[in-house]
Design a protein around this motif. Structure first.
Motif, PDB file in Angstrom:
ATOM      1  N   PHE A 340      55.878   5.355   2.435  1.00  0.00           N
ATOM      2  CA  PHE A 340      57.032   4.459   2.442  1.00  0.00           C
ATOM      3  C   PHE A 340      57.376   4.041   3.876  1.00  0.00           C
ATOM      4  O   PHE A 340      57.701   2.869   4.131  1.00  0.00           O
ATOM      5  CB  PHE A 340      58.225   5.158   1.787  1.00  0.00           C
ATOM      6  CG  PHE A 340      59.503   4.379   1.866  1.00  0.00           C
ATOM      7  CD1 PHE A 340      59.659   3.190   1.166  1.00  0.00           C
ATOM      8  CD2 PHE A 340      60.555   4.823   2.660  1.00  0.00           C
ATOM      9  CE1 PHE A 340      60.835   2.463   1.247  1.00  0.00           C
ATOM     10  CE2 PHE A 340      61.728   4.104   2.748  1.00  0.00           C
ATOM     11  CZ  PHE A 340      61.867   2.918   2.034  1.00  0.00           C
ATOM     12  N   ILE A 341      57.318   4.996   4.811  1.00  0.00           N
ATOM     13  CA  ILE A 341      57.616   4.687   6.213  1.00  0.00           C
ATOM     14  C   ILE A 341      56.634   3.643   6.743  1.00  0.00           C
ATOM     15  O   ILE A 341      57.020   2.704   7.456  1.00  0.00           O
ATOM     16  CB  ILE A 341      57.564   5.964   7.071  1.00  0.00           C
ATOM     17  CG1 ILE A 341      58.760   6.868   6.738  1.00  0.00           C
ATOM     18  CG2 ILE A 341      57.559   5.627   8.560  1.00  0.00           C
ATOM     19  CD1 ILE A 341      58.724   8.204   7.424  1.00  0.00           C
ATOM     20  N   GLU A 342      55.360   3.779   6.384  1.00  0.00           N
ATOM     21  CA  GLU A 342      54.377   2.803   6.853  1.00  0.00           C
ATOM     22  C   GLU A 342      54.675   1.417   6.274  1.00  0.00           C
ATOM     23  O   GLU A 342      54.520   0.396   6.954  1.00  0.00           O
ATOM     24  CB  GLU A 342      52.966   3.239   6.475  1.00  0.00           C
ATOM     25  CG  GLU A 342      51.917   2.330   7.074  1.00  0.00           C
ATOM     26  CD  GLU A 342      50.515   2.840   6.870  1.00  0.00           C
ATOM     27  OE1 GLU A 342      49.608   2.337   7.551  1.00  0.00           O
ATOM     28  OE2 GLU A 342      50.325   3.728   6.029  1.00  0.00           O
ATOM     29  N   ALA A 343      55.115   1.384   5.007  1.00  0.00           N
ATOM     30  CA  ALA A 343      55.476   0.091   4.413  1.00  0.00           C
ATOM     31  C   ALA A 343      56.667  -0.525   5.137  1.00  0.00           C
ATOM     32  O   ALA A 343      56.699  -1.743   5.378  1.00  0.00           O
ATOM     33  CB  ALA A 343      55.795   0.282   2.929  1.00  0.00           C
ATOM     34  N   GLY A 365      60.713   5.084  16.924  1.00  0.00           N
ATOM     35  CA  GLY A 365      59.866   5.921  17.746  1.00  0.00           C
ATOM     36  C   GLY A 365      59.228   7.025  16.927  1.00  0.00           C
ATOM     37  O   GLY A 365      59.692   7.357  15.825  1.00  0.00           O
ATOM     38  N   TRP A 366      58.186   7.650  17.491  1.00  0.00           N
ATOM     39  CA  TRP A 366      57.445   8.648  16.712  1.00  0.00           C
ATOM     40  C   TRP A 366      58.289   9.887  16.422  1.00  0.00           C
ATOM     41  O   TRP A 366      58.134  10.534  15.399  1.00  0.00           O
ATOM     42  CB  TRP A 366      56.149   9.025  17.430  1.00  0.00           C
ATOM     43  CG  TRP A 366      56.336   9.803  18.717  1.00  0.00           C
ATOM     44  CD1 TRP A 366      56.452   9.311  19.970  1.00  0.00           C
ATOM     45  CD2 TRP A 366      56.420  11.226  18.837  1.00  0.00           C
ATOM     46  NE1 TRP A 366      56.621  10.313  20.876  1.00  0.00           N
ATOM     47  CE2 TRP A 366      56.592  11.515  20.213  1.00  0.00           C
ATOM     48  CE3 TRP A 366      56.368  12.285  17.937  1.00  0.00           C
ATOM     49  CZ2 TRP A 366      56.714  12.805  20.702  1.00  0.00           C
ATOM     50  CZ3 TRP A 366      56.481  13.577  18.411  1.00  0.00           C
ATOM     51  CH2 TRP A 366      56.651  13.841  19.780  1.00  0.00           C
ATOM     52  N   ARG A 367      59.224  10.231  17.318  1.00  0.00           N
ATOM     53  CA  ARG A 367      60.087  11.397  17.065  1.00  0.00           C
ATOM     54  C   ARG A 367      61.011  11.130  15.872  1.00  0.00           C
ATOM     55  O   ARG A 367      61.187  11.999  15.008  1.00  0.00           O
ATOM     56  CB  ARG A 367      60.914  11.713  18.317  1.00  0.00           C
ATOM     57  CG  ARG A 367      60.098  12.268  19.485  1.00  0.00           C
ATOM     58  CD  ARG A 367      61.005  12.648  20.645  1.00  0.00           C
ATOM     59  NE  ARG A 367      60.245  13.190  21.755  1.00  0.00           N
ATOM     60  CZ  ARG A 367      59.668  12.470  22.706  1.00  0.00           C
ATOM     61  NH1 ARG A 367      59.762  11.130  22.673  1.00  0.00           N
ATOM     62  NH2 ARG A 367      58.993  13.039  23.690  1.00  0.00           N
ATOM     63  N   CYS A 368      61.587   9.946  15.864  1.00  0.00           N
ATOM     64  CA  CYS A 368      62.458   9.571  14.736  1.00  0.00           C
ATOM     65  C   CYS A 368      61.678   9.549  13.425  1.00  0.00           C
ATOM     66  O   CYS A 368      62.150  10.027  12.394  1.00  0.00           O
ATOM     67  CB  CYS A 368      63.083   8.212  15.012  1.00  0.00           C
ATOM     68  SG  CYS A 368      64.147   7.600  13.671  1.00  0.00           S
ATOM     69  N   LEU A 369      60.459   9.008  13.476  1.00  0.00           N
ATOM     70  CA  LEU A 369      59.616   8.950  12.277  1.00  0.00           C
ATOM     71  C   LEU A 369      59.282  10.345  11.770  1.00  0.00           C
ATOM     72  O   LEU A 369      59.287  10.605  10.556  1.00  0.00           O
ATOM     73  CB  LEU A 369      58.326   8.183  12.581  1.00  0.00           C
ATOM     74  CG  LEU A 369      58.467   6.679  12.870  1.00  0.00           C
ATOM     75  CD1 LEU A 369      57.118   6.083  13.226  1.00  0.00           C
ATOM     76  CD2 LEU A 369      59.065   5.957  11.673  1.00  0.00           C
ATOM     77  N   ILE A 372      62.271  11.836   9.966  1.00  0.00           N
ATOM     78  CA  ILE A 372      62.446  11.212   8.643  1.00  0.00           C
ATOM     79  C   ILE A 372      61.353  11.654   7.681  1.00  0.00           C
ATOM     80  O   ILE A 372      61.626  12.000   6.524  1.00  0.00           O
ATOM     81  CB  ILE A 372      62.437   9.671   8.779  1.00  0.00           C
ATOM     82  CG1 ILE A 372      63.643   9.205   9.603  1.00  0.00           C
ATOM     83  CG2 ILE A 372      62.461   9.006   7.400  1.00  0.00           C
ATOM     84  CD1 ILE A 372      63.611   7.724   9.935  1.00  0.00           C
ATOM     85  N   GLY A 373      60.102  11.662   8.156  1.00  0.00           N
ATOM     86  CA  GLY A 373      58.965  11.940   7.280  1.00  0.00           C
ATOM     87  C   GLY A 373      58.940  13.331   6.700  1.00  0.00           C
ATOM     88  O   GLY A 373      58.395  13.538   5.611  1.00  0.00           O
ATOM     89  N   TYR A 374      59.534  14.300   7.399  1.00  0.00           N
ATOM     90  CA  TYR A 374      59.475  15.682   6.906  1.00  0.00           C
ATOM     91  C   TYR A 374      60.827  16.222   6.450  1.00  0.00           C
ATOM     92  O   TYR A 374      60.876  17.127   5.617  1.00  0.00           O
ATOM     93  CB  TYR A 374      58.885  16.600   7.989  1.00  0.00           C
ATOM     94  CG  TYR A 374      57.421  16.341   8.237  1.00  0.00           C
ATOM     95  CD1 TYR A 374      56.473  16.613   7.258  1.00  0.00           C
ATOM     96  CD2 TYR A 374      56.979  15.798   9.439  1.00  0.00           C
ATOM     97  CE1 TYR A 374      55.129  16.363   7.469  1.00  0.00           C
ATOM     98  CE2 TYR A 374      55.635  15.545   9.671  1.00  0.00           C
ATOM     99  CZ  TYR A 374      54.714  15.832   8.683  1.00  0.00           C
ATOM    100  OH  TYR A 374      53.388  15.570   8.891  1.00  0.00           O
TER     101      TYR A 374
END
Length: 527
Positions: A340-343, A365-369, A372-374
């Motif tokens: 979903f994040i990639e979309a 940013g990658w830290r924020c992602l 969210i992702g985990y």
């Protein structure tokens, strides 16, 4: 109260009996009266078992009525006392013991009640201390209840042969306001049939619709009896499960196919992660979502393979089985969240089509992602555990189907797939508009179209197998297709994002040439 007439007896006659018992308002009744009422209830039970039109579920409903009526009548045997009071009653099909203690009772050890070769050990001292010195316990054994509460109602989705190994017993705390148990209650249940060598024994309790294990465990067992320990009081039994013959549900070819398919998928997931690590510059995009998606899938499939290979050992420890199921739940949900994040990032890129990379990095940013992702799947699993702590640890060490708990996984998956579909349609509309307005940036438009296509394929790769899982329902063909598609998610991701990527193929060729030159040089040196 009139006894049910045997001739022309219908289920309605039984319901009338149970309703009359339910309307009794007396707090205490003489033992002779209680025994008379219980005889009527048991006679109605026997007549209901002879009604041929009743199915398993309807019989279970009437079984609940028999239990409720019996427990209500037994509670009327309990009368106030300062010391102790003991009632013992035996009928055809039912044996009862009721024990009451008062404030002046000199109780120094665990209370032990025994009915029809079945024994219960309960800490009535602590229970009475929690109730101002007074408490009562009733213990009942039903000879014919297994014909109403059938053993087949235990693990109904599990393909095993189930046999009732003990009489059905009930334990209650009548007229005791605080029924909280400080220590588990132990039941010694004598076997009513021989224990098969390849069987599994389970201590179960009745939850109004089926037999379940929650809160009960088997402490010890031998050829003649088993000891069960439970943290609550209810209606209990001992059920034996025997696996069907190997040819019925065990397919060595399917097991081999499963192992090989998952291993192949793991290999390509590993190769994809290695490619992302070494070709980050060549791919010219933010790889954080895709890398974490592959990592989640890799760990999930690896843990799944490990669990299935050691299933018989892991399943023996219910705690480990539940932990494995919870971790699998988290990892598979993580994969969908990263998808979903990639979309979403694709949507942002298309919206800012003139500044693809900078906007991605600026907005997310990658830290924020990573948070969210985990964190999202972790919250879902945490809430699921909080709402239903015993929802993990099925026979396959996965999510149980009790109380529709499986929707704690399928619900978020369906939501994410729906949102991804909406995002995909929106991206297509934006691209069509951009293509009509831009001429000098057609290369970026083309790049976005390729990215959209790959994202769509990825959604199908991840979501397709789980959607198909809704329709498997015992079909071997669909089960094989589901197994293949689910295990080869890593293979498809490698093909879409690596093998079909021109820059990555060029890098593969460089590495291949380098390795070939190295081996040729090594070969010449050895000569």
């Amino acid at each position: 109260m009139t006894s049910p007439v045997e001739a022309n007896f219908t289920s309605g006659c039984g319901e009338d009996v149970f309703n009359q018992i339910g309307n009794i308002t007396a707090e205490v009744l003489p033992p002779q009266v209680v025994k008379s009422y219980l005889s009527v209830v048991l006679k109605a039970q026997g007549q209901l078992l002879n009604v041929s039109t009743l199915n398993t579920q309807k019989l279970a409903t009437y079984g609940n009525s028999v239990l409720n009526s019996t427990e209500k009548l037994v509670s009327t045997l309990v009368k106030p006392t300062d010391t102790t009071d003991f009632v013992n009653m035996s009928l055809d099909g039912l044996d009862i013991q009721a024990f009451t203690v008062g404030p002046k009772a000199n109780l120094t050890e665990i209370a032990q009640l025994s009915v029809k070769n079945t024994q219960m050990d309960i800490d009535l001292i602590q229970i009475s201390d929690n109730n101002n010195g007074s408490a009562a316990v009733a213990f009942m054994s039903y000879s014919n209840m297994e014909n109403m509460l059938k053993p087949s109602l235990f693990n109904p989705t599990n393909n095993t042969v189930k046999t009732m190994m003990s009489t059905v017993v009930s334990a209650t705390l009548p007229k005791t306001p605080n029924t909280q148990l400080s220590t588990p209650v132990n039941f010694t249940l004598h076997h009513i049939t021989d224990v098969a060598s390849d069987s599994t024994l389970s201590c179960v309790y009745w939850n109004n619709t089926e037999w379940i294990i929650d809160g009960c465990e088997l402490l010890q067992s031998n050829s003649s009896y088993s000891v069960c320990s439970c943290v609550h009081l209810s209606t209990f039994a001992l059920i034996m499960e025997i696996n069907p013959p190997p040819g019925d549900n065990s397919d060595p070819l399917m097991e081999l196919l499963n192992t090989v398919a998952v291993a192949v998928g793991l290999f390509f997931l590993n190769l994809t992660l290695l490619t992302f690590a070494l070709c980050r510059q060549n791919l010219r995009r933010n790889l954080t979502p895709l890398t974490n998606l592959c990592l989640s899938l890799f760990l999930a499939h690896l843990l799944f393979l490990f669990t299935q290979k050691l299933l018989q050992y892991i399943r023996a420890n219910q705690t480990w089985c539940a932990v494995m199921a919870g971790v699998l739940h988290f990892l598979f949900l993580s994969a969908f969240v990263w998808m979903f994040i990639e979309a979403v990032m694709l949507f942002i890129s298309v919206k800012n089509i003139m500044k693809i990379r900078s906007k991605q990095e600026e907005v997310l940013g990658w830290r924020c992602l990573t948070v969210i992702g985990y964190v999202i799947p972790l919250v879902v699993v945490g809430v699921s555990v909080g709402l239903y702590p015993d929802g993990y640890g099925s026979d396959q060490c996965w999510i149980k189907t009790d109380r529709d708990f499986v929707w704690s996984f399928l619900g978020p998956v369906c939501l994410i797939l729906t949102l991804n579909f909406i995002i995909f349609i929106t991206v297509i509309i934006i691209l069509r508009t951009a293509l009509s307005k831009l001429s000098s940036e057609r290369s970026q438009i083309k790049q976005m179209r390729v990215l959209v296509f790959k994202t769509l394929i990825q959604i199908i790769i991840l979501g397709g197998p789980w959607i198909l899982g809704f329709f498997v329902d015992g079909s071997n063909v669909l089960a094989i297709v589901f197994l293949f598609l689910n295990s080869q998610q890593g293979t498809f991701i490698f093909l879409v994002h690596c093998a079909l990527n021109y820059e990555v193929r060029q890098q593969y060729r460089k590495w291949l040439k380098t390795f070939c030159c190295y081996f040729r040089l090594q070969h010449k040196t050895e000569k």
